[in-house]
Design a protein around this motif. Structure first.
Motif, mmCIF file in Angstrom:
data_model
loop_
_atom_site.group_PDB
_atom_site.id
_atom_site.type_symbol
_atom_site.label_atom_id
_atom_site.label_comp_id
_atom_site.label_asym_id
_atom_site.label_seq_id
_atom_site.Cartn_x
_atom_site.Cartn_y
_atom_site.Cartn_z
ATOM 1 N N TRP A 103 0.379 -4.757 13.646
ATOM 2 C CA TRP A 103 1.736 -4.696 13.120
ATOM 3 C C TRP A 103 2.070 -3.262 12.694
ATOM 4 N N ASN A 104 3.271 -3.086 12.165
ATOM 5 C CA ASN A 104 3.679 -1.782 11.647
ATOM 6 C C ASN A 104 3.023 -1.563 10.290
ATOM 7 N N GLY A 105 2.159 -0.571 10.198
ATOM 8 C CA GLY A 105 1.461 -0.294 8.955
ATOM 9 C C GLY A 105 0.767 1.048 9.006
ATOM 10 N N TYR A 106 0.237 1.468 7.856
ATOM 11 C CA TYR A 106 -0.329 2.815 7.753
ATOM 12 C C TYR A 106 -1.582 2.998 8.611
ATOM 13 N N ARG A 107 -2.395 1.946 8.772
ATOM 14 C CA ARG A 107 -3.582 2.092 9.619
ATOM 15 C C ARG A 107 -3.187 2.283 11.079
ATOM 16 N N HIS A 108 -2.162 1.556 11.506
ATOM 17 C CA HIS A 108 -1.678 1.730 12.872
ATOM 18 C C HIS A 108 -1.147 3.157 13.057
ATOM 19 N N MET A 109 -0.443 3.658 12.038
ATOM 20 C CA MET A 109 0.069 5.031 12.074
ATOM 21 C C MET A 109 -1.081 6.043 12.185
ATOM 22 N N GLU A 110 -2.170 5.802 11.471
ATOM 23 C CA GLU A 110 -3.330 6.694 11.560
ATOM 24 C C GLU A 110 -3.869 6.749 12.977
ATOM 25 N N LEU A 111 -3.894 5.593 13.640
ATOM 26 C CA LEU A 111 -4.394 5.556 15.014
ATOM 27 C C LEU A 111 -3.457 6.274 15.978
ATOM 28 N N TYR A 112 -2.149 6.248 15.692
ATOM 29 C CA TYR A 112 -1.199 6.991 16.531
ATOM 30 C C TYR A 112 -1.651 8.435 16.704
ATOM 31 N N PHE A 113 -2.146 9.017 15.617
ATOM 32 C CA PHE A 113 -2.495 10.438 15.655
ATOM 33 C C PHE A 113 -3.980 10.665 15.901
ATOM 34 N N HIS A 130 0.853 -1.199 0.000
ATOM 35 C CA HIS A 130 0.000 0.000 0.000
ATOM 36 C C HIS A 130 0.884 1.243 0.000
ATOM 37 N N ARG A 131 0.504 2.224 -0.797
ATOM 38 C CA ARG A 131 1.268 3.473 -0.870
ATOM 39 C C ARG A 131 0.318 4.667 -0.745
ATOM 40 N N TYR A 132 0.730 5.617 0.049
ATOM 41 C CA TYR A 132 0.057 6.920 0.041
ATOM 42 C C TYR A 132 0.987 7.948 0.663
ATOM 43 N N SER A 133 0.471 9.163 0.883
ATOM 44 C CA SER A 133 1.322 10.284 1.301
ATOM 45 C C SER A 133 0.994 10.717 2.725
ATOM 46 N N TYR A 134 1.839 11.603 3.253
ATOM 47 C CA TYR A 134 1.552 12.197 4.564
ATOM 48 C C TYR A 134 0.243 12.981 4.525
ATOM 49 N N ARG A 135 -0.056 13.580 3.375
ATOM 50 C CA ARG A 135 -1.326 14.306 3.256
ATOM 51 C C ARG A 135 -2.495 13.338 3.402
ATOM 52 N N ASP A 136 -2.386 12.180 2.779
ATOM 53 C CA ASP A 136 -3.434 11.158 2.913
ATOM 54 C C ASP A 136 -3.535 10.672 4.359
ATOM 55 N N LEU A 137 -2.385 10.470 4.982
ATOM 56 C CA LEU A 137 -2.354 10.041 6.382
ATOM 57 C C LEU A 137 -3.121 11.020 7.262
ATOM 58 N N ALA A 138 -2.850 12.312 7.079
ATOM 59 C CA ALA A 138 -3.484 13.325 7.915
ATOM 60 C C ALA A 138 -4.992 13.363 7.707
#
Length: 542
Positions: free
Chosen positions: A72-82, A38-46
């Motif tokens: 695990w380490n992944g973009y959805r987990h990163m979204e929850l961090y913030f 999966h690929r996306y940007s910091y803008r998508d993350l925010a």
């Protein structure tokens, strides 16, 4: 007279806001549990983090309440961090390597309001759910197409992507008190129940600043960072936050942490910096050795969680031109305490002297103060020889554990790490043992760590563990437990002879026991307590 500067709170959400505004196009790459990339940007993350913040509000999660993640380490987990911390709630990362009884205890103790989980962990969630009262909602971190058709949960099971789709990205991150809680991580609990360490927004942002510095982890917008250290283990040593602060490309490995999978990801995404524990790097080096490969982009690796053997440092640096940063920290330190970054005058030292320095855990990053004390509590000199209990203090060091008002574990405002260490004149700290792991033989101390480091230098040794075994004459003597490399016929006599001239004669272990594996804890550390239980009477019964 007071200063005339703006007062803006140090908040976790500000890291994401900075990444979106100044590094919005930077890429985040994740190997997903579903098997694809999966690929996306910091803008998508925010944008997605704001959607999830609205979703949490709709689920009734209030500021200060805990939200668990088993992922695990992944973009959805990163979204929850913030999404969680940024909205004023508390991110509680759960370690799936803990025993189910410990997980149930932690979820109940933290009173998690919602638990998010990767599909890998559905069986674990099904085992834990009947044992806890607190979470009424579980969320599978996947899309509708991959949702489990059947499950054993009696409580509500929601779909992560459905929650994202149901809410818009109009959300203003609240200006919470910077001293309010942002995230919660429990110690691995090798003995007794795990203890919760509650981080604040302020402590997290200060830790992020310090860990990113050139003499710390040395991160920048030019880096491609692969955190192999799990996001459920002390926030992946702060790298998700650091990457937002500096604008680095992030690469998440998901559940595939074997040497082949990591190497392919490192090469495909041109990773420049990675971080993990020695056991993971053993697998990576073994794979690259087997295929006679090389690293085309990676130039630095951070090794922590357990002492890094000199043989591993040499393999990375001499064979593959990858610099090793040996680091030390604890859950109670958010976690970075020291990093072994050379000073200018050390760069021209002979190779063996530089390796001796790199075997140390390093010097304190700004924000951490440390000292060593003797049995009487008096501070010991920084001469590289005196060893004592290591104490630390600083703005991201725990004051008391979550759910407890007891601060009696502090010593005059200093946190006792449980490590025995020495510090040299340049401020480089070296852990010689855990206080419970030191070997006292005939009234003299022996460092199990030093013995392990020598054993790991032998080319046929994969893993070396030294424990104190009870002895009829000397009270305790070192016993060496060895995992040999595949196909090796290494004999005990040959290995013990390898110690001649490398340690004091009376430090040399009396025996070697060859084992197939050694028990590892939830964070990859060797469980010496289990080995002491199994082999502690070896010399009494031999």
């Amino acid at each position: 007279m007071q200063g005339l500067m703006m007062q803006q709170p140090l908040l976790v959400a500000s890291l994401l806001m900075h990444a979106e505004r100044h590094h919005g196009k930077q890429e985040i790459v994740s190997r997903r549990v579903e098997g694809d990339i999966h690929r996306y940007s910091y803008r998508d993350l925010a944008q997605r983090a704001r959607r999830m913040a609205n979703a949490l509000t709709s689920l009734g999660v209030r500021p200060g309440e805990r939200v668990g993640t088993l992922a695990w380490n992944g973009y959805r987990h990163m979204e929850l961090y913030f999404a969680v911390s940024g909205s004023g709630s508390v991110l509680h990362t759960l370690n799936p390597r803990l025993h189910v009884d410990q997980l149930a205890y932690i979820i109940e103790h933290a009173e998690d309001r919602v638990v998010f989980f990767d599909l890998t962990f559905l069986p674990l969630i099904e085992s834990v759910a009947p044992r806890v009262k607190s979470p009424k909602v579980f969320v599978a971190m996947t899309d509708r197409a991959h949702m489990p058709q059947e499950h054993g949960l009696s409580t509500m099971l929601l779909c992560y992507e459905d929650l994202i789709d149901l809410h818009d990205d109009e959300f203003d991150w609240p200006l919470v008190d910077e001293n309010s809680a942002s995230s919660l991580c429990y110690t691995s609990g090798t003995t007794g129940n795990p203890k919760g360490v509650l981080y604040s927004h302020r402590s997290t942002v200060l830790h992020t600043y310090a860990a990113a510095l050139p003499d710390s982890l040395n991160c920048s917008a030019r880096d491609v960072i692969l955190p192999v250290v799990p996001m459920f283990h002390v926030n992946a040593w702060g790298l998700p936050y650091i990457s937002c602060m500096v604008g680095a490309k992030l690469v998440f490995p998901g559940p595939a942490l074997d040497g082949k999978s990591l190497y392919e990801l490192i090469e495909t995404e041109q990773v420049t910096l990675s971080a993990g524990v020695p056991t993971v790097w053993q697998g990576l080096l073994a794979h690259v050795d087997a295929i006679e490969g090389a690293f085309s982009s990676m130039r630095r690796t951070i090794i922590g969680g357990a002492p890094c053997p000199t043989a591993m440092t040499a393999a990375f640096q001499e064979r593959y031109q990858v610099d090793v940063l040996h680091a030390w920290g604890m859950t109670e330190l958010s976690p970075v305490g020291t990093v072994c970054s050379f000073k200018a005058h050390q760069l021209s030292l002979p190779t063996d002297e530089r390796y001796a320095i790199q075997a140390k855990q390093g010097r304190a990053v700004f924000g951490i103060d440390m000292k060593i004390v003797g049995p009487d509590g008096e501070e010991l000199p920084w001469d590289g020889h005196a060893a004592g209990d290591l104490l630390v203090r600083g703005p991201w060091v725990v004051r008391q554990y979550f759910g407890s008002s007891d601060t009696s574990h502090l010593r005059d405002g200093w946190f006792p790490t449980g490590d025995v260490a020495k510090i040299d004149a340049d401020g480089f700290m070296q852990i010689t043992d855990r206080s419970k792991d030191v070997i006292k033989s005939g009234g003299e101390w022996i460092s199990s760590t030093d013995i392990e480091n020598v054993a790991c230098l032998h080319p046929e040794v994969t893993t070396a563990v030294c424990i104190a075994a009870r002895h009829p004459k000397w009270d305790e003597r070192p016993l060496l437990l060895i995992v040999r490399k595949p196909g090796s016929a290494l004999a005990a006599e040959e290995l013990l002879g390898f110690f001649d001239g490398r340690v004091a004669r009376w430090w040399k272990p009396d025996a070697v026991v060859f084992v197939d594996t050694v028990p590892l804890g939830a964070t990859g550390k060797v469980l010496k307590n289990l080995l002491r239980d199994q082999f502690g009477d070896y010399y009494l019964t031999a």
